[in-house]
Design an enzyme around this catalytic site. Structure first.
Site, PDB file in Angstrom:
ATOM      1  N   ARG A   1      32.218  16.197  19.846  1.00 12.61           N
ATOM      2  CA  ARG A   1      32.558  17.234  18.871  1.00 12.61           C
ATOM      3  C   ARG A   1      31.389  18.151  18.548  1.00 12.61           C
ATOM      4  O   ARG A   1      31.573  19.346  18.358  1.00 12.61           O
ATOM      5  CB  ARG A   1      33.077  16.584  17.590  1.00 12.61           C
ATOM      6  CG  ARG A   1      34.544  16.210  17.713  1.00 12.61           C
ATOM      7  CD  ARG A   1      34.997  15.458  16.529  1.00 12.61           C
ATOM      8  NE  ARG A   1      34.102  14.329  16.310  1.00 12.61           N
ATOM      9  CZ  ARG A   1      34.449  13.180  15.772  1.00 12.61           C
ATOM     10  NH1 ARG A   1      35.680  13.005  15.365  1.00 12.61           N
ATOM     11  NH2 ARG A   1      33.585  12.201  15.617  1.00 12.61           N
TER      12      ARG A   1
ATOM     13  N   ASP B   1      34.949  -5.051  29.743  1.00 10.40           N
ATOM     14  CA  ASP B   1      34.396  -6.087  28.877  1.00 10.40           C
ATOM     15  C   ASP B   1      33.023  -6.334  29.485  1.00 10.40           C
ATOM     16  O   ASP B   1      32.926  -6.857  30.605  1.00 10.40           O
ATOM     17  CB  ASP B   1      35.247  -7.353  28.935  1.00 10.40           C
ATOM     18  CG  ASP B   1      34.702  -8.425  28.012  1.00 10.40           C
ATOM     19  OD1 ASP B   1      33.477  -8.653  28.040  1.00 10.40           O
ATOM     20  OD2 ASP B   1      35.493  -9.028  27.268  1.00 10.40           O
ATOM     21  N   HIS B   2      31.976  -5.952  28.781  1.00  7.14           N
ATOM     22  CA  HIS B   2      30.670  -5.971  29.458  1.00  7.14           C
ATOM     23  C   HIS B   2      30.244  -7.388  29.855  1.00  7.14           C
ATOM     24  O   HIS B   2      29.381  -7.557  30.702  1.00  7.14           O
ATOM     25  CB  HIS B   2      29.594  -5.251  28.633  1.00  7.14           C
ATOM     26  CG  HIS B   2      29.067  -6.039  27.485  1.00  7.14           C
ATOM     27  ND1 HIS B   2      29.715  -6.149  26.293  1.00  7.14           N
ATOM     28  CD2 HIS B   2      27.938  -6.769  27.346  1.00  7.14           C
ATOM     29  CE1 HIS B   2      29.010  -6.898  25.469  1.00  7.14           C
ATOM     30  NE2 HIS B   2      27.920  -7.292  26.083  1.00  7.14           N
TER      31      HIS B   2
ATOM     32  N   LYS C   1      28.103  -9.287  33.526  1.00  6.04           N
ATOM     33  CA  LYS C   1      26.908 -10.145  33.512  1.00  6.04           C
ATOM     34  C   LYS C   1      26.921 -11.019  34.760  1.00  6.04           C
ATOM     35  O   LYS C   1      27.927 -11.671  35.075  1.00  6.04           O
ATOM     36  CB  LYS C   1      26.895 -11.035  32.260  1.00  6.04           C
ATOM     37  CG  LYS C   1      26.666 -10.253  30.966  1.00  6.04           C
ATOM     38  CD  LYS C   1      26.559 -11.193  29.776  1.00  6.04           C
ATOM     39  CE  LYS C   1      26.653 -10.447  28.461  1.00  6.04           C
ATOM     40  NZ  LYS C   1      25.394  -9.933  27.975  1.00  6.04           N
TER      41      LYS C   1
ATOM     42  N   GLU D   1      24.583 -15.398  18.207  1.00  6.59           N
ATOM     43  CA  GLU D   1      23.652 -14.277  18.096  1.00  6.59           C
ATOM     44  C   GLU D   1      22.706 -14.529  16.931  1.00  6.59           C
ATOM     45  O   GLU D   1      23.143 -15.021  15.882  1.00  6.59           O
ATOM     46  CB  GLU D   1      24.413 -12.978  17.844  1.00  6.59           C
ATOM     47  CG  GLU D   1      25.298 -12.568  18.993  1.00  6.59           C
ATOM     48  CD  GLU D   1      25.930 -11.226  18.744  1.00  6.59           C
ATOM     49  OE1 GLU D   1      25.298 -10.211  19.051  1.00  6.59           O
ATOM     50  OE2 GLU D   1      27.051 -11.194  18.225  1.00  6.59           O
TER      51      GLU D   1
ATOM     52  N   HIS E   1      35.331 -11.264  24.796  1.00  5.56           N
ATOM     53  CA  HIS E   1      34.291 -11.938  25.583  1.00  5.56           C
ATOM     54  C   HIS E   1      34.599 -13.429  25.775  1.00  5.56           C
ATOM     55  O   HIS E   1      34.492 -13.962  26.880  1.00  5.56           O
ATOM     56  CB  HIS E   1      32.924 -11.799  24.917  1.00  5.56           C
ATOM     57  CG  HIS E   1      32.535 -10.376  24.617  1.00  5.56           C
ATOM     58  ND1 HIS E   1      32.877  -9.329  25.441  1.00  5.56           N
ATOM     59  CD2 HIS E   1      31.844  -9.825  23.585  1.00  5.56           C
ATOM     60  CE1 HIS E   1      32.397  -8.198  24.927  1.00  5.56           C
ATOM     61  NE2 HIS E   1      31.777  -8.477  23.805  1.00  5.56           N
TER      62      HIS E   1
HETATM   63  C1  BG6 Z   1      29.693  -6.580  21.576  1.00  6.76           C
HETATM   64  C2  BG6 Z   1      29.944  -6.812  20.119  1.00  6.76           C
HETATM   65  O1  BG6 Z   1      30.904  -6.472  22.269  1.00  6.76           O
HETATM   66  O2  BG6 Z   1      28.970  -7.676  22.101  1.00  6.76           O
HETATM   67  C3  BG6 Z   1      28.645  -7.008  19.378  1.00  6.76           C
HETATM   68  O3  BG6 Z   1      30.640  -5.699  19.571  1.00  6.76           O
HETATM   69  C4  BG6 Z   1      27.832  -8.098  20.021  1.00  6.76           C
HETATM   70  O4  BG6 Z   1      28.880  -7.319  18.008  1.00  6.76           O
HETATM   71  C5  BG6 Z   1      27.702  -7.862  21.519  1.00  6.76           C
HETATM   72  O5  BG6 Z   1      26.545  -8.094  19.422  1.00  6.76           O
HETATM   73  C6  BG6 Z   1      27.059  -9.035  22.206  1.00  6.76           C
HETATM   74  O6  BG6 Z   1      26.773  -8.684  23.520  1.00  6.76           O
HETATM   75  P1  BG6 Z   1      25.580  -9.384  24.304  1.00  6.76           P
HETATM   76  O7  BG6 Z   1      25.638  -8.791  25.666  1.00  6.76           O
HETATM   77  O8  BG6 Z   1      24.325  -9.072  23.550  1.00  6.76           O
HETATM   78  O9  BG6 Z   1      25.889 -10.846  24.282  1.00  6.76           O
END
Ligand code: BG6
Length: 508
Positions: A65, A196-197, A201, A235, A259
């Site tokens: 934007r 989904d990252h 990994k 975390e 995840h």
């Molecule tokens: C994200 C969440 O999808 O994954 C975050 O929104 C989280 O809250 C993060 O911190 C954790 O990812 P990673 O790769 O650090 O384990």
């Protein structure tokens, strides 16, 4: 040596990666002035370029934007990748920027014109990867506007149009279904790449290698040998500057629905016939369908929700969740969840699957632990085997990536004392190659058109089916919310969840 340097030193390795080079194309990033673009996407693009995995016929077009000139956008990207060097500065010269309201028809008309110019100037061949790095509320309007402008289908017979979308894919089953319908109004499922990252990994992918490239694990990977499974996503950080977002999410939506369900499905699925998009995703969705859907009444017994209070993190005093920026002083959002799941199929019947995730736990660690059964008869004297525990196979997803196996060994000496020892594989020690960042891997896969590590529509919906009764149960104001001091392993209720079944959480 960095991976790029080692590839230069080793032309064979470079050649192998070159087989996965991106085709010509434009990455169109919606949300181009946002955090994800600067923190993850642009560093990933720069690294792909450095590894020579992007052709010269590649460009980025940012959409957001804020009014900004092409040059302002380019300098922002140069700042976002401080170690990009002259090659990054050179690549960025061809990048463009379009400002406008996300779902606006006029934005799309301007975008279309810019894309045509880029095709002409840079030879990007009409290939487009639309990446929604925006707040979720604009996913639907952007998809509709792309459709209305005709940008959802290829302009040439041999070109591609794909849509990459970031979680959250909805807030519950109904909204996920709604979003899915909205996306499918404009795009085929084969065009949609849900990220989904965690799937990007290396160690998550290695779950497949461990299970299906080895003869010795699969035969014991079931209820006859495994006593229970523990999946931990811990975390050390709190919510940082994301309090406002987190208030609308909570740990169940933020981590478990996506995840954890992905890691769980790769760990528990049946062997696929082929390691490809259909082979893997069919098996993942099959095991997700076998996860028993809890009744709303069962939720208070099998799920623990909690929130962190002030405490200590890595030696520093930290505030409680309710004191964080953007968080309501009486917030009931959970920052921790622990639960027991069951998988009703031949392989896993009767094996509890314990899951826990939380912020402000003692350290950052993601792992899957298979805890094996006790031996049927222990022939050692009690005092000589008191330090012996059942075997455990631990897949360390992060950090300190690797795999360890706990087994009993004789302590040297005259007595027959046995105790636990660890056999340990460490990624860092075994391989010289640097693992690509998750976003780098996934971006390249999306450009190449390999959806194996992306989530299919049925997987998303099934994960929501599992989580939905929990959300329903928690919607009631009377649902208990336990507390835990920051820097501890969660509330005592989570320990009780396992103790009730004669088990205990591992201390990673
Ligand atoms: C994200 C969440 O999808 O994954 C975050 O929104 C989280 O809250 C993060 O911190 C954790 O990812 P990673 O790769 O650090 O384990």
């Amino acid at each position: 040596m960095t991976s790029a340097e080692s590839m230069e030193a080793n032309p064979l390795a470079a050649g192998l990666e070159q087989g996965r080079r991106a085709p010509p194309g434009v990455l169109v990033v919606f949300g181009a002035s946002g955090d994800l673009t600067a923190r993850k996407l642009m560093p990933a693009v720069a690294s792909l370029a450095r590894r020579r995995l992007l052709p010269s016929t590649f460009a980025v077009v940012g959409v957001a934007r804020s009014p900004m000139s092409d040059d302002d956008f380019r300098s922002k990207l140069i700042d976002a990748v401080p170690d990009g060097g002259p090659a990054w500065a050179e690549l960025v010269k061809g990048f463009r920027y379009v400002s406008g309201a996300y779902g606006g028809a006029d934005t799309m008309e301007r975008l279309k014109a810019v894309l045509e110019e880029v095709d002409a100037d840079r030879g990007t061949s009409g290939n487009r990867l639309f990446y929604l790095a925006t707040v979720p509320s604009v996913f639907e309007p952007v998809a509709d506007a792309l459709g209305a402008a005709g940008l959802n289908s290829a302009s040439r017979p041999d070109s591609f149009v794909r849509l990459v979308i970031e979680k959250p894919f909805g807030r519950d089953l109904a909204s996920a279904q709604h979003l899915d319908d909205a996306l499918h109004r404009n795009f085929d499922e084969t065009q949609i790449y849900r990220i989904d990252h965690y799937l990007g990994k290396e160690t998550v992918q290695n779950v497949l290698a461990l299970r299906f490239a080895n003869a010795i694990f699969e035969p014991i990977w079931d209820r006859r040998y495994v006593d229970h499974v523990q999946i931990t996503v811990a975390e050390a950080l709190g919510v940082e500057h994301r309090g406002g977002f987190y208030e609308t999410a909570g740990a169940l939506r933020d981590i478990v629905q996506n995840h954890v369900m992905q890691v769980l499905s790769l760990t528990l699925m049946e062997p696929p016939a082929t390691i490809d998009a259909q082979g893997i995703r069919d098996e993942k969705v099959k095991v997700l369908r076998a996860v028993k859907i809890m009744s709303v009444e069962q939720v208070p017994t099998d799920v623990v929700r909690a929130q962190y209070e002030a405490g200590w993190s890595e030696g520093i005093a930290v505030p409680g969740y309710r004191e964080e920026d953007g968080v309501a002083p009486d917030s009931r959002t959970e920052t921790y969840v622990a639960m027991k799941l069951e998988v009703d199929n031949w392989r896993w019947a009767g094996v509890p699957i314990f899951v826990r995730t939380g912020k402000r736990l003692p350290k950052r660690v993601t792992e899957v632990a298979l805890q094996f059964q006790r031996v049927p008869h222990l022939p050692f004297r009690a005092h000589e085997s008191r330090d012996l525990h059942p075997n455990a196979l631990v897949l360390r997803i992060q950090p300190d990536e690797g795999i360890s196996l706990r087994f009993g060994a004789k302590v040297p000496g005259q007595a027959f004392e046995v105790r636990d020892v660890l056999m340990d594989f460490s990624y860092g020690a075994a391989f010289l190659e640097e693992a690509p960042d998750a976003y780098e891997r996934l971006l390249l896969d999306a450009m190449i058109g390999d959806p194996t590590l992306f989530i299919r529509s049925d997987e998303v919906l099934q994960s929501w089916c599992i989580v939905d009764p929990i959300l329903t149960a928690w919607a009631s104001k009377d649902t208990p919310l336990a507390r835990y001091p920051a820097g501890t392993w969660g509330p005592k209720q989570a320990d009780q969840l396992l103790a009730r079944e004669g088990r205990r959480w591992r201390t990673p």
